[in-house]
Structure formats: structure tokens, C-alpha cells
Design a protein around this motif. Sequence first.
Motif, PDB file in Angstrom:
ATOM      1  N   ILE A  41      16.566  36.255  45.082  1.00 52.53           N
ATOM      2  CA  ILE A  41      16.299  35.376  43.951  1.00 52.53           C
ATOM      3  C   ILE A  41      14.907  34.784  44.140  1.00 52.53           C
ATOM      4  O   ILE A  41      14.558  34.351  45.243  1.00 52.53           O
TER       5      ILE A  41
ATOM      6  N   GLN B 145      16.036  27.975  35.920  1.00 55.31           N
ATOM      7  CA  GLN B 145      17.383  28.507  35.691  1.00 55.31           C
ATOM      8  C   GLN B 145      17.779  29.557  36.724  1.00 55.31           C
ATOM      9  O   GLN B 145      18.955  29.702  37.053  1.00 55.31           O
ATOM     10  N   ASN B 146      16.806  30.308  37.225  1.00 53.56           N
ATOM     11  CA  ASN B 146      17.105  31.348  38.214  1.00 53.56           C
ATOM     12  C   ASN B 146      16.025  31.311  39.289  1.00 53.56           C
ATOM     13  O   ASN B 146      14.990  31.970  39.182  1.00 53.56           O
TER      14      ASN B 146
ATOM     15  N   SER C 299      20.093  27.949  45.658  1.00 53.49           N
ATOM     16  CA  SER C 299      19.648  28.735  44.512  1.00 53.49           C
ATOM     17  C   SER C 299      20.464  28.403  43.274  1.00 53.49           C
ATOM     18  O   SER C 299      21.611  27.941  43.361  1.00 53.49           O
ATOM     19  N   THR C 300      19.854  28.658  42.107  1.00 49.56           N
ATOM     20  CA  THR C 300      20.543  28.525  40.825  1.00 49.56           C
ATOM     21  C   THR C 300      20.422  29.840  40.075  1.00 49.56           C
ATOM     22  O   THR C 300      19.390  30.525  40.128  1.00 49.56           O
ATOM     23  N   GLN C 301      21.501  30.206  39.375  1.00 51.60           N
ATOM     24  CA  GLN C 301      21.515  31.379  38.498  1.00 51.60           C
ATOM     25  C   GLN C 301      22.273  30.983  37.238  1.00 51.60           C
ATOM     26  O   GLN C 301      23.362  30.408  37.318  1.00 51.60           O
ATOM     27  N   SER C 302      21.724  31.296  36.087  1.00 53.17           N
ATOM     28  CA  SER C 302      22.397  30.961  34.840  1.00 53.17           C
ATOM     29  C   SER C 302      22.355  32.152  33.902  1.00 53.17           C
ATOM     30  O   SER C 302      21.509  33.043  34.021  1.00 53.17           O
ATOM     31  N   LYS C 303      23.318  32.161  32.969  1.00 52.86           N
ATOM     32  CA  LYS C 303      23.338  33.251  31.988  1.00 52.86           C
ATOM     33  C   LYS C 303      24.039  32.770  30.724  1.00 52.86           C
ATOM     34  O   LYS C 303      24.703  31.742  30.727  1.00 52.86           O
TER      35      LYS C 303
END
Length: 760
Positions: A650, A663-664, A756-760
Motif C-alpha cells: 500500500i 483513503q488508501n 494503513s487505510t483502504q476504502s472502496k
Amino acid sequence: MLGAAAFLSLGLLAPQSQAAPVGVTAPGAGNLQGASAPRAIPVPKSPDAISANPRFRLSSQDGTEETGPRPAPTSAAGTAKTSKLAAANACGDLSGVINSTGAALVQQLKALPQITCTYPLFNLTGENARKAFREDQMVTVANALRDNAATYAGNNSTSTGQLVLFLRAGYYVQDNNAATVGDYGTPLATAARGALDAYFASPRSKDVTDANGEILNEVVTLIDSTHEAGRYAGVVKWMLGSYNGTWPGQMNLAMQHVEWVVDNAFKAKNDARGWRAALKADPTIVDTWAGFITRNEAQLNRLDVVSNVGRYLGNVLDVPELKERVRPLLKDLINRYPNVGPTAPITMNLGWYTRQYDKNNCAAYAICDLGQRVLPAVLPIQHTCTPGLKIRAQDMSPGQLASTCTSLVGQDAYFHRIIGDKGAIPGDVNTDLEVVAFDDYTQYALYAWAIYNIDVDNGGMYEEGNPAVPGNQARFIAHEASWLRPDFQIWNLNHEYTHYLDGRFNMHGDFDAGMTTPTIWWVEGIAENISFGYRNERNADAIAEAARKTYRLSDLFDTVYGQEEDPEVNSNRVYRWGFLAVRYMLQKHPADMETVLGKYRTGDWTGARTFLKQTIGTRYDADFETWLTNDCATNDCGPLPDATPPATTIPLCTGSDIRQFDQNCRRDNLAATTGNYSYHFVYLPAGVKQLKITSSGGTGNADLYYGGGSWATPTSFLAKSTNAGNGETLTIDNPPSGWVYFTLAATQNFSGVTLSTQSK
């Protein structure tokens, strides 16, 4: 009071069956007897539910045909272990009994100084069992009992008890070792009837004394052993009609043993014991039975003989010719006494029989609202973990509620670490789960059927309902593991929560849809793997099964509920071997599992089945056997693989404020000292369906908290992940738009952590 009560003997008598599905209406609403909806998943029984104690069966599945397994007869002498020791000390060698025949055998038995001297006979095996209990030996003793009864004096002065106990031991040993002892046929049946007829013809057999009760309680059990309940229905009627609270201890014990007689008689296939025919021939037995309860109502106190024997009156509904006669009696009894407290075992058990044998006719008993009536009293505690996760409980402390919430929230992250995170299945709106926790198995058995319209011959039930219906309430109905107290645990909690997650993220549609082809190997196997893995516990039972190499992998793809005739064998196949099959596939063939789960997610059950049975077929069977031998034997079947992509894949966050995330993106080398925090936030535009926050690496112990639109701390949060070390994951469905906040809290000094951040 309800939470602390010990209902050890009066769980619901419920036959083994597939779980009856529950409706999606509110609990206790309407006529639940007729409700029906998809997705009901039973789970393994608890130790309480499969107790080997024959007097206090909690389900008919716990009972057995014939007379066993009963380690030794119940009497004033105490437990089987104590009795055996006493017999060994006071009675000497029993070889004379084992090796004698004819009149010498009878003399040897009568020479035993006390009844308890016969107890070691229940443990005979092999050649000694054959010599002692072959049919001609049993006929000899039965005839001797017949002759002895002619002068029965209402006590054991002529060693009547030793003869009765020999016959009891013989039936017990032959029932469990028929191949060794040999068959029993007409000669013994005739002789046993003669013996019982003679005993009950004796006027002193009805003496209400401890001296007679010591013999009578064993003779009543002998009725059950001989399968002659119908022939001696008059004896049962006399006992029901005569019993009162003044009976001395041994006579009271005889009354308790009536439970075995009527229970096994009702269960006998094709009325093999003649009990139903006897009831039809003398319907007044039914009235006497009801009178037995009302006349002795002062004794109704949970553990009493009146409730234990009285509850079986409900079985009469299964005799069509007597249904009209028993209906008003049951209506009166169910509504005469409170449905909670000391009288609950009789009222709720009898109510259950109406559901079992007179379904959709609750109005005839004025109990269509029974579940609604008992719900507030039985499950008064309501607690919110997160907006989508709630607990309804009978008796849980604030600390227990909090720990349960923590366990479930943390498991969500663990599940996605193992399975990956592709988001909820399109169209699945099961955003809310209610966990229902009864105080123990018996409370679950008494009430869950009425409140939630489920079968209770199991260790709990996950009710998914229809995940495509807005407002549908998914529900896990469970009970506390009372046998583990003072430690607190909800039995199968993590197993069942996996069913919820699996249904939401892996299995398209409802449970019935998923059963179009055999998927149980996965459904139960992943639940076992996540439950044991998340709790970091060794699945000793599955590892032991692996050593037996009972099934090929290709066979396990065919597993369905109830496939094996023996319930224990079936449980092993569904749960232990499901665990092994899923663990092997996740470790050795993750790409294949991606293919299978991809088809499960879209509801392509036939495609998944074709892939498993044709594309894979038997190709992995040999390797699976090697894996069972090597990995399971030496490495506890190996670890579950982590499907979470490494944080280093990431990109790094670009903002100058180390608290702020895109966001990611990820931030490395985060640190804090014990008791302090590393605060963070991210801006989410409207339309984000899911936010995933993950921490990993470094040293120490950092826990992860999510606060939504407010700062998150260990005392103020919406979700948290608090595993040992720094491996934490939170998956937030439908997060709010705007700034959202999350925090790493230092349980111990931590440093070098990646977040970490992950968005969808």
C-alpha cells in the motif's frame, strides 16, 4: 433468580431432528408454531446437552435404547464408583456367581450379603459376561425370582434384590455386548414376564416403605429392561395414582424410575413395548397422570419427580386416538402454573409437546403468545456493542457483556485476514446481528423453542433469515457454558459468529439456496477454523480424527447434515473433518479456494460443485492423506494462511501531518508509550462502502480503536481490535462521509508499527 437457578434435570425433551427454521418476525410475535423461514444452522451439542447421566436426560438424543448406558443402578448405596468399592470390600469374590449354573447360581446370588454386591456384575465383559449372562443363565434367575416372589415379604429378607439386580445387570451387559453374550429370545421373555407378574401379584409389592422401595425401584427399572411397559401399564397407573409427597426415599426413587419406563416406551418404534396400545386400552391412565401432577403441585420445584415424570404426559398427543382426551388436560396444566420459576419445567415441557405433536394448533392450548409472554422475564438484558451488533441475555454482568462485544468485533477483523475482504455480497443487507445468550443449556432448552421457534437438541442455532429483505434480523441463539464456570464463555459464540460473517461475505442468498449442492464441508469447516484460530486454541478432537484417516478429501466435498447414521460419527464428519478439509484447502490450494468462493459468492452452486468434484476430483486425495499424517501429527495441522495483503504494498501517505491518512495509504514507524495514543483521521467522500484499517509490524502491543466522527479512545469507540501484539484489523461497512477518526492505543510501549487505510 432465573439466572442463578440450577435446572440440571429438567431440560426440554426434544427428539433428534434437523433444526426447524425460524421466521423473521419479532421474537414472541404471533403464532410461532407455524413460522418458517430459511437458514437455520445447528451447532454441536454442549457437554450439558449430552450428559451421560440417564436420569437427567436433556434431550431424547441423550437417551438410549434398551437400558444403557447406565454405569450401575441407582440406589441408596450411592454412586457407581462408591458402590463398586463397597462391593469389593464387603462382598468378596464374585467368581462363584460367574461360574455357577442352575440352582448353584441362585444359591450364590442369595448368599451375597447385600444387594450392592451385585454392582460389579454391570462391568463384566468378554468371556465372564458370556458365562454369567447367556440366556439360559438369565432364565434360571428369572424363574428363581418368580418362585421367590410367592413369599415376598416387602423387604430383602429372602434376597429378592440380588435376583432382580442380576437380571438388570444381564440386560445391561447384553445390550452393550450382544455379540459376546448372545441373543435373548422367547425363553427369557417368557421367564421375565413370569417373574414380574409374580412380584406385582404379591400384596407386599405395594408397601409404601423404604424396605419395599429398595426392591421396587429396581423392579420398575427391570420393566424398562425387559421392554414390557405395556404389560405393566397398570403398575405405572397405580404409582401415578398413589404417589404423594410423603413417600419415603426409596419409594420416591421407584417413582423416579418410572421416567425411564415411559420415556423409552414412547420412543419404541412401532409400539414395540406395547405402551401406546395399553393407553388406548385404558385411557383413564391419562387422567391419572394429569392428576398426579395437580395433586402433587406443591412439589413442583425444578428438580422434582413430579415434573420429571409428569412432562412425558405430552407424548400422549402422539397417540391419535387419545389426542382429544389429552388436549384439555394439557391446556389446563400449561396455563395453571407460571411459565418461569420453579414450575417452568412442567409448563414449558408440556407446551413443547404441543408444538411437536399438534403443530399450528396453539390456540387449542391458549399459548399462541407463549414466547411473547416469557421473553421479557427470561431475557431481560439488552446491550448494544455497535450499531449493527446487539446482545440479548438472561444473566450477564457488564464485564461479560463488554468482553463478548470485544470478542466479536475482533473476530470480524480476523475473519477478513483469513478469507480476504471483497465486501459484502451484493444485495445482502444483513447488517445487524443479535446474539441471544441463555444462562445455561437447560434454560435454552426450556425457552428458546417458544420464543424463537427452533429445535433445541443442539448447542445453539444461527438464524440468518432472508438476507435480501431490508430489516431482516439475523440472530445467534446460544447459552452460556455453565460447566466452565467460574470462567465465562458463551458456547459456540465464535463458531456461530463465523456463520454470520460467512453468510454475509461468502455465501450468496439464504441457507436453503446454499444447500442446493453439498456445501456443509465449507460452512461448518470454516466456522471451526475461524473459531479455533481466533481463540488461538488447538483443535484436539480434529487432530485426533486426522490420525484415523477416515475420509478422503473428495468424499468430504459430499458432506451433508445427518449423513452418517450414528450421531457422533456424523458430528465428527461435519465438524472435525470439515475443519480438516477447509484447513487443508486454505493452506495447500488457496487459488482453488478463491475459485470456489467466487462461485459461492455469486450463487453458482452447480459451478462450484463441478469444480470440486470434477476439476479437483480425487487429485488431492493422496496429498491430503500425507498432510493428515505429517502436518496434523507434527504441527497441529499447521497455521491458517493470512489473506491480508502486506502493508508494504500500500503506498505511503503523502500529507505532512502524520496523523492524517488518505483513503488508501500507509504510515510506517508509528510509536507510543504505555497508556498513550497515536491519533489519526481520514476524510471519506460520500459513497464509500467500506473502510478497512490495518496495523502490523514493529514491537510492543498497540490496540486499534475506531470512533467514527469522534476521537477514539479505549473508553469511547465504535469498534476495536485488541489482539496480542500489533496485528489489528477493523472493517467498517458504510462509514459516514467526512472526517472519521481512529487511534492506536499503547497497551505496552510500541514502535515501528505500520498503519494503513483502504476504502472502496
